[in-house]
Design a protein around this motif. Structure first.
Motif, PDB file in Angstrom:
ATOM      1  N   GLY A   9       1.222  -1.120   0.131  1.00 14.29           N
ATOM      2  CA  GLY A   9      -0.235  -0.246   0.252  1.00 14.29           C
ATOM      3  C   GLY A   9       0.390   1.417   0.329  1.00 14.29           C
ATOM      4  O   GLY A   9       1.991   1.568   0.236  1.00 14.29           O
ATOM      5  N   PRO A  10       0.309   2.729  -0.020  1.00  9.59           N
ATOM      6  CA  PRO A  10       0.625   3.710  -0.081  1.00  9.59           C
ATOM      7  C   PRO A  10       1.377   3.996   0.975  1.00  9.59           C
ATOM      8  O   PRO A  10       0.771   3.533   2.384  1.00  9.59           O
ATOM      9  CB  PRO A  10      -0.096   4.577  -0.833  1.00  9.59           C
ATOM     10  N   SER A  11       2.202   4.614   0.856  1.00 14.35           N
ATOM     11  CA  SER A  11       2.861   5.261   2.490  1.00 14.35           C
ATOM     12  C   SER A  11       2.159   6.305   3.135  1.00 14.35           C
ATOM     13  O   SER A  11       1.535   7.003   2.189  1.00 14.35           O
ATOM     14  CB  SER A  11       4.237   6.276   2.071  1.00 14.35           C
ATOM     15  N   GLY A  12       2.045   5.599   4.216  1.00 11.20           N
ATOM     16  CA  GLY A  12       1.089   7.173   4.929  1.00 11.20           C
ATOM     17  C   GLY A  12      -0.089   5.590   5.189  1.00 11.20           C
ATOM     18  O   GLY A  12      -1.474   5.926   5.670  1.00 11.20           O
ATOM     19  N   SER A  13      -0.245   4.780   4.107  1.00  9.63           N
ATOM     20  CA  SER A  13      -1.752   4.025   4.382  1.00  9.63           C
ATOM     21  C   SER A  13      -2.219   3.333   5.890  1.00  9.63           C
ATOM     22  O   SER A  13      -3.386   2.849   6.006  1.00  9.63           O
ATOM     23  CB  SER A  13      -1.827   2.927   3.578  1.00  9.63           C
ATOM     24  N   GLY A  14      -1.036   2.502   6.142  1.00 11.71           N
ATOM     25  CA  GLY A  14      -0.890   1.832   7.721  1.00 11.71           C
ATOM     26  C   GLY A  14      -0.998   0.588   8.092  1.00 11.71           C
ATOM     27  O   GLY A  14      -0.814  -0.170   8.453  1.00 11.71           O
ATOM     28  N   LYS A  15       0.093   0.390   6.958  1.00  9.73           N
ATOM     29  CA  LYS A  15       0.841  -1.250   6.672  1.00  9.73           C
ATOM     30  C   LYS A  15       1.506  -1.286   7.666  1.00  9.73           C
ATOM     31  O   LYS A  15       1.133  -2.963   8.352  1.00  9.73           O
ATOM     32  CB  LYS A  15       2.455  -0.858   5.485  1.00  9.73           C
ATOM     33  N   SER A  16       2.460  -0.819   8.329  1.00 11.46           N
ATOM     34  CA  SER A  16       2.930  -0.893   9.380  1.00 11.46           C
ATOM     35  C   SER A  16       1.718  -1.553  10.565  1.00 11.46           C
ATOM     36  O   SER A  16       2.376  -2.102  11.312  1.00 11.46           O
ATOM     37  CB  SER A  16       4.436  -0.454  10.005  1.00 11.46           C
ATOM     38  N   SER A  17       1.457   0.087  10.784  1.00 14.04           N
ATOM     39  CA  SER A  17       0.356  -0.002  12.093  1.00 14.04           C
ATOM     40  C   SER A  17      -0.713  -1.340  11.772  1.00 14.04           C
ATOM     41  O   SER A  17      -0.377  -2.354  13.504  1.00 14.04           O
ATOM     42  CB  SER A  17      -0.358   0.809  11.883  1.00 14.04           C
ATOM     43  N   LEU A  18      -1.234  -1.708  10.444  1.00 18.42           N
ATOM     44  CA  LEU A  18      -1.889  -2.619  11.414  1.00 18.42           C
ATOM     45  C   LEU A  18      -1.435  -3.624  11.436  1.00 18.42           C
ATOM     46  O   LEU A  18      -1.566  -5.047  11.974  1.00 18.42           O
ATOM     47  CB  LEU A  18      -2.504  -3.139   8.968  1.00 18.42           C
ATOM     48  N   THR A 124      -1.816  13.185   5.605  1.00 13.64           N
ATOM     49  CA  THR A 124      -2.251  14.262   6.686  1.00 13.64           C
ATOM     50  C   THR A 124      -0.962  13.512   7.516  1.00 13.64           C
ATOM     51  O   THR A 124      -0.220  14.381   8.602  1.00 13.64           O
ATOM     52  CB  THR A 124      -3.876  14.204   7.765  1.00 13.64           C
ATOM     53  N   ARG A 125      -1.130  12.195   7.761  1.00 14.47           N
ATOM     54  CA  ARG A 125      -0.183  11.310   8.046  1.00 14.47           C
ATOM     55  C   ARG A 125       1.445  11.739   8.157  1.00 14.47           C
ATOM     56  O   ARG A 125       2.171  11.476   8.428  1.00 14.47           O
ATOM     57  CB  ARG A 125      -0.508   9.860   7.759  1.00 14.47           C
ATOM     58  N   LEU A 126       1.831  11.602   6.386  1.00 16.51           N
ATOM     59  CA  LEU A 126       2.838  12.104   6.586  1.00 16.51           C
ATOM     60  C   LEU A 126       3.374  12.818   6.176  1.00 16.51           C
ATOM     61  O   LEU A 126       4.657  13.454   6.222  1.00 16.51           O
ATOM     62  CB  LEU A 126       3.408  11.336   4.445  1.00 16.51           C
ATOM     63  N   GLN A 128       2.871  15.048   8.530  1.00 12.46           N
ATOM     64  CA  GLN A 128       3.966  14.241  10.240  1.00 12.46           C
ATOM     65  C   GLN A 128       5.007  14.001   9.993  1.00 12.46           C
ATOM     66  O   GLN A 128       5.973  13.885  10.860  1.00 12.46           O
ATOM     67  CB  GLN A 128       2.869  13.393  11.042  1.00 12.46           C
ATOM     68  N   ARG A 129       5.357  13.038   8.911  1.00 11.50           N
ATOM     69  CA  ARG A 129       6.546  11.651   9.057  1.00 11.50           C
ATOM     70  C   ARG A 129       7.719  13.158   8.751  1.00 11.50           C
ATOM     71  O   ARG A 129       8.366  13.166   9.227  1.00 11.50           O
ATOM     72  CB  ARG A 129       5.786  10.771   8.171  1.00 11.50           C
ATOM     73  N   SER A 130       7.376  13.438   7.034  1.00 12.05           N
ATOM     74  CA  SER A 130       8.552  14.594   6.679  1.00 12.05           C
ATOM     75  C   SER A 130       7.969  14.499   5.447  1.00 12.05           C
ATOM     76  O   SER A 130       7.364  13.978   4.833  1.00 12.05           O
ATOM     77  CB  SER A 130      10.122  13.845   7.078  1.00 12.05           C
TER      78      SER A 130
END
Ligand SMILES: Nc1nc2c(ncn2[C@@H]2O[C@H](COP(=O)(O)OP(=O)(O)O)[C@@H](O)[C@H]2O)c(=O)[nH]1
Ligand SMILES: Nc1ncnc2c1ncn2[C@@H]1O[C@H](COP(=O)(O)OP(=O)(O)O)[C@@H](O)[C@H]1O
Length: 152
Positions: A9-18, A124-126, A128-130
């Protein structure tokens, strides 16, 4: 029999969180990308130099290697072979190239989970990242829709 649950999935979609909340053990990728401030070696990735990853690839130690945004990402043969031998299931974050390569090697062993979030939420999520990650979002989202068509 599924041994590998692959999140794409795209960056910030939540892959790592899921991946984390699902609690399936993780296969760690190698990457030459420098760690982010909240990441640690051996928990999020195995951080290696570019030269190290290239050498492993030349020595036949990698199942697949991909370049994304100037950095290498790779899955080791050892990490996946261990799952197959012990018949356990683990999860990994991949891109479409990684899915294709692992499917070629281990057909019917991979369950692909496409993770989607709206462009607005990803942005929005990204934010906050960079800014660096933001720049990749539009092209990556297009890749993601192509990718889903290719892997499903
Ligand atoms: N082929 C392949 N792709 C990977 C691997 N690990 C990560 N990736 C891909 O590399 C992309 C960039 O990862 P990362 O730098 O952590 O950025 P993020 O997606 O914004 O969290 C991910 O979104 C995945 O699609 C891997 O082992 N193999
Ligand atoms: N469903 C969700 N709702 C709200 N925030 C989320 C959700 N999933 C992930 N996040 C947040 O969005 C940010 C990016 O998530 P992450 O899992 O790192 O995405 P990816 O691995 O796809 O780049 C993180 O700060 C995370 O806490």
């Amino acid at each position: 029999m599924t041994n590998i649950v692959a999140f794409i999935g795209p960056s910030g979609s939540g892959k790592s969180s899921l991946q984390t909340v699902m609690g399936i053990p993780k296969i760690l990728s190698l990457t030459s990308r420098p760690p982010r401030p909240d990441e640690s070696n051996g928990r999020d990735y195995i951080f290696k130099t570019r030269e190290d990853i290239i050498e492993r690839n030349n020595n036949g130690k990698l199942l697949e290697v991909t370049e994304y945004n100037g950095h290498l990402y790779a899955t080791t043969k050892e990490s996946v072979e261990e799952l197959i031998t012990k018949n356990i299931t683990a999860s990994i974050i991949l891109d479409e190239h990684g899915v294709k390569m692992l499917r070629k090697q281990y057909p019917n062993r991979i369950l692909v989970v496409g993770v989607y979030a709206s462009l607005k939420d990803c942005r929005t999520r990204l934010e906050q990242r960079s800014n660096y990650a933001m720049k990749r979002l539009d092209s990556y989202r297009k890749k993601f829709s192509d990718c889903l068509q290719q892997v499903t």
